[in-house]
Design an enzyme around this catalytic site. Structure first.
Site, short mmCIF file in Angstrom:
data_model
loop_
_atom_site.label_atom_id
_atom_site.label_comp_id
_atom_site.label_asym_id
_atom_site.label_seq_id
_atom_site.Cartn_x
_atom_site.Cartn_y
_atom_site.Cartn_z
N GLY A 13 45.87 34.88 36.62
CA GLY A 13 46.76 34.53 35.51
C GLY A 13 46.51 33.15 34.92
NE ARG A 46 42.22 29.66 44.26
CZ ARG A 46 40.96 29.27 44.26
NH1 ARG A 46 40.33 29.13 45.40
NH2 ARG A 46 40.31 29.03 43.14
CB VAL A 86 43.79 37.58 46.05
CG1 VAL A 86 44.41 37.53 44.69
CG2 VAL A 86 42.41 36.97 46.07
CG ASP A 177 32.09 48.01 28.10
OD1 ASP A 177 32.23 47.26 27.11
OD2 ASP A 177 30.99 48.33 28.54
CG HIS A 178 35.18 43.08 25.63
ND1 HIS A 178 34.27 42.70 26.55
CD2 HIS A 178 34.84 42.44 24.48
CE1 HIS A 178 33.40 41.86 26.01
NE2 HIS A 178 33.72 41.69 24.73
CE LYS A 182 33.07 43.53 20.94
NZ LYS A 182 33.73 42.29 20.61
CG HIS A 240 29.16 44.95 26.68
ND1 HIS A 240 30.38 45.34 27.19
CD2 HIS A 240 29.09 43.61 26.90
CE1 HIS A 240 31.00 44.28 27.70
NE2 HIS A 240 30.24 43.23 27.54
CE LYS A 340 25.73 34.68 27.58
NZ LYS A 340 27.10 34.94 27.11
#
Ligand SMILES: NC(=O)C1=CN([C@@H]2O[C@H](COP(=O)(O)OP(=O)(O)OC[C@H]3O[C@@H](n4cnc5c(N)ncnc54)[C@H](OP(=O)(O)O)[C@@H]3O)[C@@H](O)[C@H]2O)C=CC1
Ligand SMILES: O=C1O[C@H](COP(=O)(O)O)[C@@H](O)[C@H](O)[C@H]1O
Length: 506
Positions: A13, A46, A86, A177-178, A182, A240, A340
């Site tokens: 988080g 943590r 965790v 898988d973002h 899309k 992807h 990249k």
């Protein structure tokens, strides 16, 4: 049972993903009424944050939407922070007590979503503790969202899957898988299956080759530690790119449903040729960025990045050719590339059609011109940053004589439309709330993708070669061009900058 009543526990988080993607997406869902007032979020990690600190972080992450103070405060008030390691079993009991209290306070009816937004090394531990410590002993639905990478190779992914399957059924597992969230990736199915003009020629009789490019302008940024263990092949191709390829190559599903689409995607992935070592060497190339310049900013080389080994052999660029051995695609190369620190950010698919069987214009020089060779028809799907399609066709050049000239029929979604379209994570979170797994990856897809990628990786690991260098700000090493040139083809998408550097742009 109202599925909008839900408790979402986010492991990780305090992390980058939660702040950049998850909180803004939850806010958009809240604004649109896709989350009722009966929801709560527990953020856990943590560091010892208080609820107040957490609320400030959440508010900061949604500031770009310019909510009113009241709206931001109302939204943030649904968020609770629990400091937690965790690996520590006792902490799940604390988490469970808080969950029960929030369940009662918000009348959540036992619906629980667990979002694992942290290192995959912890996924197995977390799910087993969720079960052993009674966090799944509620009467509502239970769903787990798992971030990529799902494992590090086929073997580790299988082990992870087995661990998760001991706790959750396949229907309860949402492997993110973002890219599948899309807009224009989802549009691939509409283009193919809602248009006879495309689907009727979507095969090896009419298509010469398909090119998938995922270019990033950024380097590894703060993720050097992760990236140096992963590389472009595992970071982008395993997930992807192979997902995009399966959507482009699959047979039409008998219905547009989760089950039928999955069935066809899995078949497509299983038809991808498994290369021998020699074929890997011939059909895949890698690269690693060295220092260079983009828009007058200079960038350091990959080996000088933070948390990257100074002798690293990790690739920051991959280009390759996949072949699909089935009736539809036999003989059609699917060229892929990703990297990249390339010239610009852009994700595009180019479907390159075959030439007409005879060029009747070849000898018809009617003026003082030499007839140009015919350009192929190309369907381009622009995934990002612009969204849309274009179709390049040959027409007649205006004027005297008869020259053919490529004409582009273009549609781009307007900036307003894009701005108001839900972001990928927003769509995928809503899918999870609705229990719709269509845009998530099934285990069989993940497994087959790892088998394909492992074969490439193993050959590279055996060779232990330094990947060819490419300057930051270019479109990869020369080997990526040679890959197509040796087959008398070329990359259709070349950013303007590439042409400019070669003095080819007027
Ligand atoms: N960031 C991105 O753009 C993307 C990320 N992903 C994936 O999402 C996941 C998270 O990535 P990201 O947010 O970037 O990673 P970060 O490193 O930013 O976040 C990791 C989170 O895990 C927490 N954490 C680490 N160890 C423990 C522990 N022992 N117990 C409890 N919490 C712990 C950290 O908080 P603390 O230090 O307070 O414990 C932090 O909240 C990864 O799987 C990544 O591959 C996928 C696509 C894109
Ligand atoms: O999964 C990942 O994707 C991002 C690129 O995502 P995009 O939506 O910005 O195209 C990439 O930067 C990252 O390395 C990778 O882990």
């Amino acid at each position: 049972m109202d599925t909008k009543n839900v408790l979402i526990t986010i492991f990780g988080g305090t992390g980058d993903l939660a702040k950049r993607k998850l909180y803004p997406s939850l806010f958009r869902l809240y604004q649109k009424g896709n989350l009722s007032d009966n929801f709560a979020v527990i953020g856990t990690a943590r560091r010892p944050w208080s609820d107040e600190t957490y609320h400030e972080v959440v508010k900061e992450s949604i500031a770009s939407f310019q909510p009113s103070d009241k709206e931001a405060q109302d939204f943030a008030s649904h968020f609770y922070y629990q400091s937690h390691n965790v690996k520590d079993t006792d902490h799940y009991d604390v988490l469970n007590n808080l969950s029960d209290r929030l369940d009662e306070k918000y009348d959540i009816q036992g619906n629980r979503i667990f979002y694992l937004a942290m290192s995959p090394n912890f996924f197995g531990t977390i799910v087993s503790r969720l079960k052993s410590q009674g966090m799944l002993d509620t009467k509502g639905y239970h769903r787990v969202i798992i971030e990529k990478p799902f494992g590090n190779d086929y073997q580790s992914a299988t082990q992870l899957n087995d661990e998760i399957n001991q706790v959750f059924s396949e229907e309860e597992i949402y492997r993110i898988d973002h890219y599948l969230g899309k807009e224009m990736i989802q549009n691939i199915s509409a283009i193919r299956f809602a248009n006879l003009i495309f689907e009727s020629i979507w095969n090896n009789r009419y298509i010469d080759n398909i090119q998938i490019s995922l270019a990033e302008e950024v380097g590894v940024e703060e993720r050097g530690g992760y990236y140096d263990q992963s590389g472009a092949l595992k970071d982008m191709v395993q997930n992807h790119i192979l997902q995009m390829l399966s959507l482009l190559a699959m047979e039409p599903p008998v219905a547009f449903s989760e089950k039928e689409i999955r069935t066809e995607k899995i078949k497509a992935l299983e038809s991808i040729r498994m290369y021998s070592e020699e074929e890997v060497r011939n059909n895949f190339v890698r690269g690693q960025y060295v220092e260079g310049e983009i828009d007058n900013h200079s960038f350091k080389g990959y080996r000088d990045e933070e948390n990257v080994d100074e002798n690293s052999l990790t690739e920051t660029f991959v280009a390759g050719k996949f072949l699909i051995d089935n009736f539809r695609w036999s003989g059609v190369p699917f060229y892929i590339r990703t990297g990249k620190h390339l010239t610009e950010k852009g994700t595009r698919i180019n479907v390159v059609f075959k030439q007409v069987p005879v060029n009747v214009f070849k000898n018809s020089v009617t003026g003082p011109y030499e007839q140009k060779r015919l350009e192929p028809n190309v369907l381009t799907i622009y995934i990002q940053p612009t969204e849309g399609f274009s179709l390049t066709i040959n027409g007649k050049e205006i004027g005297q004589g008869f020259q053919t000239d490529p004409i582009k029929l273009e549609h781009r979604n307007s900036a307003d439309l894009i701005e108001n379209t839900p972001e990928a994570y927003e769509k995928l979170l809503l899918d999870v709330l609705n229990g719709d797994g269509t845009n998530f990856t099934h285990w069989d897809e993940v497994a087959q993708s790892w088998r394909i990628v492992d074969r490439i990786r193993e050959t590279w690991d055996k060779d232990q070669k330094t990947p060819p260098g490419y300057s930051a700000g270019t479109m990869g090493p020369k080997e990526a061009y040679q890959l197509l040139e040796k087959e008398d083809r070329h990359w259709i998408w070349e950013p303007d900058e590439w042409y400019r550097q070669r003095g080819l742009l007027k």
